[in-house]
Design an enzyme around this catalytic site. Structure first.
Site, mmCIF file in Angstrom:
data_model
loop_
_atom_site.group_PDB
_atom_site.id
_atom_site.type_symbol
_atom_site.label_atom_id
_atom_site.label_comp_id
_atom_site.label_asym_id
_atom_site.label_seq_id
_atom_site.Cartn_x
_atom_site.Cartn_y
_atom_site.Cartn_z
ATOM 1 N N HIS A 219 38.284 -6.109 -35.294
ATOM 2 C CA HIS A 219 38.826 -5.974 -36.645
ATOM 3 C C HIS A 219 39.260 -4.529 -36.869
ATOM 4 O O HIS A 219 38.606 -3.595 -36.392
ATOM 5 C CB HIS A 219 37.751 -6.375 -37.669
ATOM 6 C CG HIS A 219 38.315 -6.564 -39.038
ATOM 7 N ND1 HIS A 219 38.582 -5.510 -39.879
ATOM 8 C CD2 HIS A 219 38.688 -7.690 -39.696
ATOM 9 C CE1 HIS A 219 39.092 -5.976 -41.005
ATOM 10 N NE2 HIS A 219 39.171 -7.295 -40.920
ATOM 11 N N ARG A 261 43.140 -8.500 -38.327
ATOM 12 C CA ARG A 261 42.774 -9.187 -37.088
ATOM 13 C C ARG A 261 43.791 -10.273 -36.783
ATOM 14 O O ARG A 261 44.580 -10.661 -37.674
ATOM 15 C CB ARG A 261 41.362 -9.749 -37.172
ATOM 16 C CG ARG A 261 41.067 -10.513 -38.435
ATOM 17 C CD ARG A 261 39.603 -10.887 -38.519
ATOM 18 N NE ARG A 261 39.263 -11.215 -39.884
ATOM 19 C CZ ARG A 261 38.449 -12.199 -40.228
ATOM 20 N NH1 ARG A 261 37.887 -12.935 -39.296
ATOM 21 N NH2 ARG A 261 38.171 -12.418 -41.491
ATOM 22 N N LYS A 264 45.724 -13.254 -39.062
ATOM 23 C CA LYS A 264 45.451 -13.123 -40.495
ATOM 24 C C LYS A 264 46.659 -12.483 -41.183
ATOM 25 O O LYS A 264 47.550 -11.949 -40.522
ATOM 26 C CB LYS A 264 44.193 -12.269 -40.726
ATOM 27 C CG LYS A 264 42.920 -12.838 -40.135
ATOM 28 C CD LYS A 264 42.461 -14.158 -40.748
ATOM 29 C CE LYS A 264 42.185 -14.158 -42.195
ATOM 30 N NZ LYS A 264 40.785 -14.186 -42.585
ATOM 31 N N ASP A 267 47.836 -6.729 -45.048
ATOM 32 C CA ASP A 267 47.168 -6.256 -46.269
ATOM 33 C C ASP A 267 47.372 -4.738 -46.300
ATOM 34 O O ASP A 267 47.185 -4.051 -45.278
ATOM 35 C CB ASP A 267 45.679 -6.650 -46.155
ATOM 36 C CG ASP A 267 44.784 -6.069 -47.243
ATOM 37 O OD1 ASP A 267 45.202 -5.123 -47.929
ATOM 38 O OD2 ASP A 267 43.650 -6.548 -47.372
ATOM 39 N N CYS A 269 45.670 -2.286 -47.266
ATOM 40 C CA CYS A 269 44.583 -1.364 -46.905
ATOM 41 C C CYS A 269 44.538 -1.103 -45.403
ATOM 42 O O CYS A 269 44.088 -0.036 -44.974
ATOM 43 C CB CYS A 269 43.231 -1.840 -47.420
ATOM 44 S SG CYS A 269 42.600 -3.328 -46.638
ATOM 45 N N TYR A 270 45.045 -2.062 -44.588
ATOM 46 C CA TYR A 270 45.032 -1.836 -43.139
ATOM 47 C C TYR A 270 46.064 -0.786 -42.706
ATOM 48 O O TYR A 270 46.089 -0.381 -41.554
ATOM 49 C CB TYR A 270 45.236 -3.150 -42.377
ATOM 50 C CG TYR A 270 44.127 -4.139 -42.650
ATOM 51 C CD1 TYR A 270 42.797 -3.757 -42.530
ATOM 52 C CD2 TYR A 270 44.397 -5.439 -43.065
ATOM 53 C CE1 TYR A 270 41.767 -4.642 -42.819
ATOM 54 C CE2 TYR A 270 43.375 -6.332 -43.348
ATOM 55 C CZ TYR A 270 42.062 -5.922 -43.232
ATOM 56 O OH TYR A 270 41.042 -6.789 -43.512
ATOM 57 N N ASP A 380 46.738 -5.130 -52.276
ATOM 58 C CA ASP A 380 46.738 -5.712 -50.934
ATOM 59 C C ASP A 380 48.143 -6.238 -50.609
ATOM 60 O O ASP A 380 48.777 -5.855 -49.619
ATOM 61 C CB ASP A 380 45.632 -6.799 -50.974
ATOM 62 C CG ASP A 380 45.694 -7.894 -49.961
ATOM 63 O OD1 ASP A 380 46.686 -8.019 -49.268
ATOM 64 O OD2 ASP A 380 44.715 -8.675 -49.876
ATOM 65 N N ASP A 387 43.804 -2.396 -57.292
ATOM 66 C CA ASP A 387 42.425 -1.899 -57.440
ATOM 67 C C ASP A 387 42.345 -0.509 -56.814
ATOM 68 O O ASP A 387 43.282 -0.059 -56.149
ATOM 69 C CB ASP A 387 41.394 -2.880 -56.834
ATOM 70 C CG ASP A 387 41.617 -3.121 -55.354
ATOM 71 O OD1 ASP A 387 41.632 -2.142 -54.596
ATOM 72 O OD2 ASP A 387 41.803 -4.290 -54.950
ATOM 73 N N HIS A 390 42.382 -0.394 -52.808
ATOM 74 C CA HIS A 390 43.707 -0.504 -52.187
ATOM 75 C C HIS A 390 44.589 0.690 -52.527
ATOM 76 O O HIS A 390 45.414 1.105 -51.711
ATOM 77 C CB HIS A 390 44.373 -1.846 -52.551
ATOM 78 C CG HIS A 390 43.770 -2.981 -51.788
ATOM 79 N ND1 HIS A 390 42.729 -3.730 -52.285
ATOM 80 C CD2 HIS A 390 44.005 -3.435 -50.523
ATOM 81 C CE1 HIS A 390 42.365 -4.619 -51.373
ATOM 82 N NE2 HIS A 390 43.115 -4.463 -50.284
HETATM 83 C C1 FPP Z 1 34.061 3.547 -43.557
HETATM 84 C C2 FPP Z 1 33.858 2.115 -43.786
HETATM 85 C C3 FPP Z 1 32.724 1.699 -44.614
HETATM 86 C C4 FPP Z 1 34.702 1.257 -43.220
HETATM 87 C C5 FPP Z 1 34.769 -0.189 -43.454
HETATM 88 C C6 FPP Z 1 35.789 -0.745 -42.540
HETATM 89 C C7 FPP Z 1 36.278 -2.117 -42.927
HETATM 90 C C8 FPP Z 1 37.428 -2.222 -43.879
HETATM 91 C C9 FPP Z 1 35.766 -3.175 -42.367
HETATM 92 C C10 FPP Z 1 36.295 -4.528 -42.635
HETATM 93 C C11 FPP Z 1 35.231 -5.555 -42.661
HETATM 94 C C12 FPP Z 1 35.776 -6.968 -42.520
HETATM 95 C C13 FPP Z 1 35.344 -7.777 -41.377
HETATM 96 C C14 FPP Z 1 36.630 -7.436 -43.392
HETATM 97 C C15 FPP Z 1 37.223 -8.807 -43.264
HETATM 98 O O1 FPP Z 1 37.461 -9.208 -44.498
HETATM 99 P P1 FPP Z 1 38.428 -10.456 -44.778
HETATM 100 O O2 FPP Z 1 38.075 -11.606 -43.914
HETATM 101 O O3 FPP Z 1 38.406 -10.659 -46.253
HETATM 102 O O4 FPP Z 1 39.829 -9.838 -44.418
HETATM 103 P P2 FPP Z 1 40.911 -10.203 -43.290
HETATM 104 O O5 FPP Z 1 41.337 -11.592 -43.546
HETATM 105 O O6 FPP Z 1 42.012 -9.239 -43.552
HETATM 106 O O7 FPP Z 1 40.264 -9.991 -41.954
HETATM 107 ZN ZN ZN Z 2 42.650 -4.990 -48.267
#
Ligand code: FPP
Ligand code: ZN
Length: 450
Positions: A219, A261, A264, A267, A269-270, A380, A387, A390
């Site tokens: 991820h 990942r 998916k 977004d 934030c990535y 996002d 928010d 983001h």
């Molecule tokens: C410094 C610090 C604390 C860093 C955190 C890093 C971070 C953003 C980790 C993500 C965790 C995670 C598996 C999200 C999946 O969410 P989802 O399933 O809602 O999102 P997706 O569909 O985009 O994978």
């Molecule tokens: Zn996000």
């Protein structure tokens, strides 16, 4: 792993979302406008964002109840966004934010999600980065470094990794937050770093990215955490970097944004979590070339100020590598060369970005400005509300894009590397800590006295 494509001929989840949210329409309506009029749509709405962020911070008082266990995070998301936009707080708000964060500091070290709450590594990272972003002796000296180090040691697990809090989960996020704060506060040492690299290495998956825990799915959030932590402990050469690069470049979608990942949706934030990984690897040319069995491009080849002038070379200049030397704490030490932990963050910035960007910076900026940006704040994707999280990571991603084509930190970006007007230029950040670069240098100078 579940595939988003249901059957031959049907739309992927991504294609479906693009149709539902008119993403193609957003892009084509802007590109049909004459270029000189496009800048209105491509402009960062700086004043509106600042107003939205200041309002958020002013409401972070004792009566603040939403996200109650996350208040240092809200501080960091807001303060870092304001700093990236080139603004700062008035004295009164600055004072009350320092006071508030001090009340989140545990008497035995670390910061909780609010006053009196149990210390947690994630909120400790957020509080430390917030205080560094505020800057100045009052803010920096409010951090009890000795107690913080004791807290980090208490969170250390037998696997080498760290636990998020007392009795909490061990994962790559905990490793990164512990290592990042220890590094920036100049308290990182062999005891804290022992076997962290083994733990992170055990989380790199067959896809090339890094998972939260061994056996989980790669991820973007964890890949950022794992890669940055491995650099800060001087063990990045142990990761399979070509495989990691291969994974991250395929995470940029046709919309320009990154997904976290495989299969998916993208977004905003990535843009930082994956975009951060992409820009960090630009500085790892020496170890990447070595892993690929290629000769390194000579430093003298990298004197140019921008990649637009670059040419690669196959001149042989592979660095000698010192592997598996004996460790002062016993066991095997995987460091390559003796470097001081205190210098790693500064050395990282002074190294040139000897690899050209490995993602489409323009396309990512287009996603951020046209799909993530709202009238005030960022989101996002279209259809989701704005928010502070983001807003922080979309702005961080934009900064990463704007500077990734300059070969070194001292050369300002060229106009052709900034989407929209040049006044869109944000402050530069340190990608290993996600701190505005000037604030990082101030903290580094302050904490190197101890
Ligand atoms: C410094 C610090 C604390 C860093 C955190 C890093 C971070 C953003 C980790 C993500 C965790 C995670 C598996 C999200 C999946 O969410 P989802 O399933 O809602 O999102 P997706 O569909 O985009 O994978
Ligand atoms: Zn996000």
């Amino acid at each position: 792993m579940e595939s988003s494509r249901k059957a031959r001929g049907t739309k992927t989840q991504e294609e479906q979302w693009m149709v539902e949210n008119d993403v193609g329409q957003i892009y084509s309506s802007v590109s049909s406008i004459p270029p000189n009029a496009q800048s209105v749509f491509l402009e960062i709405r700086r004043d509106n964002h600042i107003q939205y962020l200041m309002h958020g911070l002013n409401n972070l008082g004792p009566s603040f109840s939403t996200l109650d266990a996350n208040r240092p995070w809200i501080c960091y998301w807001i303060l870092h966004s304001i700093a990236l936009l080139g603004d700062s707080l008035d004295e009164e708000l600055e004072h009350s934010t320092i006071e508030f964060l001090s009340r989140c500091q545990d008497p035995d070290g670390g910061y909780g999600g609010g006053p009196g709450q149990m210390p947690h590594l994630a909120t400790t990272y957020a509080a430390v980065n917030s205080l560094i972003t505020l800057g100045g002796p009052k803010s920096l000296s409010s951090i009890n470094r000795g107690k913080l180090r004791a807290f980090l040691l208490r969170m250390k697990d037998a696997s080498g990794g760290f636990r998020m809090h007392d009795g909490g989960e061990v994962d790559v996020r905990a490793c990164y937050t512990a290592i990042s704060v220890a590094s920036v506060l100049n308290i990182l040492d062999d005891e804290l770093t022992q076997n962290v690299g083994d733990y992170i290495l055990s989380c790199q998956t067959y896809e090339g990215g890094i998972a939260g825990e061994p056996g989980s799915e790669a991820h973007g959030g964890y890949t950022f955490c794992g890669l940055a932590a491995m650099i800060l402990i001087n063990e990045v050469h142990r990761l399979d970097l070509p495989c990691l690069i291969d994974w991250v470049v395929f995470r940029q979608g046709v919309e320009g944004g990154f997904q976290g990942r495989t299969n998916k949706l993208v977004d905003g934030c990535y843009s930082f979590w994956q975009g951060g990984v992409a820009v960090i690897v630009q500085k790892l040319h020496s170890v990447i070339c070595e892993q690929l069995g290629l000769s390194k491009v000579l430093d003298s080849e990298c004197d140019s100020e921008s990649y637009h002038d670059y040419e690669t070379s196959d001149i042989s200049d592979v660095e000698e590598c010192t592997v598996e030397t004996s460790c002062p704490l016993g066991g095997t030490c995987h460091r390559r060369k003796e470097v001081s932990f205190a210098d790693i963050g500064v050395d990282f910035i002074s190294n040139k970005r000897a690899i050209a960007p490995i993602f489409s910076s323009m396309h990512l900026q287009q996603y951020l400005l046209l799909c993530s940006q709202e009238g005030a704040g960022f989101r996002d994707k279209p259809g989701k509300p704005r928010d502070h999280y983001h807003t922080c990571y979309c702005l961080s991603g934009l900064s990463v894009c704007q500077y990734c084509s300059s070969a070194d930190a001292d050369s300002p970006p060229l106009a052709r590397d900034i989407l929209g007007p040049y006044s869109n230029l944000l402050e530069q950040l340190h990608p290993l800590y996600n701190l505005v670069l000037d604030r990082y240098y101030e903290a580094h100078d302050f904490f190197s006295k101890f």
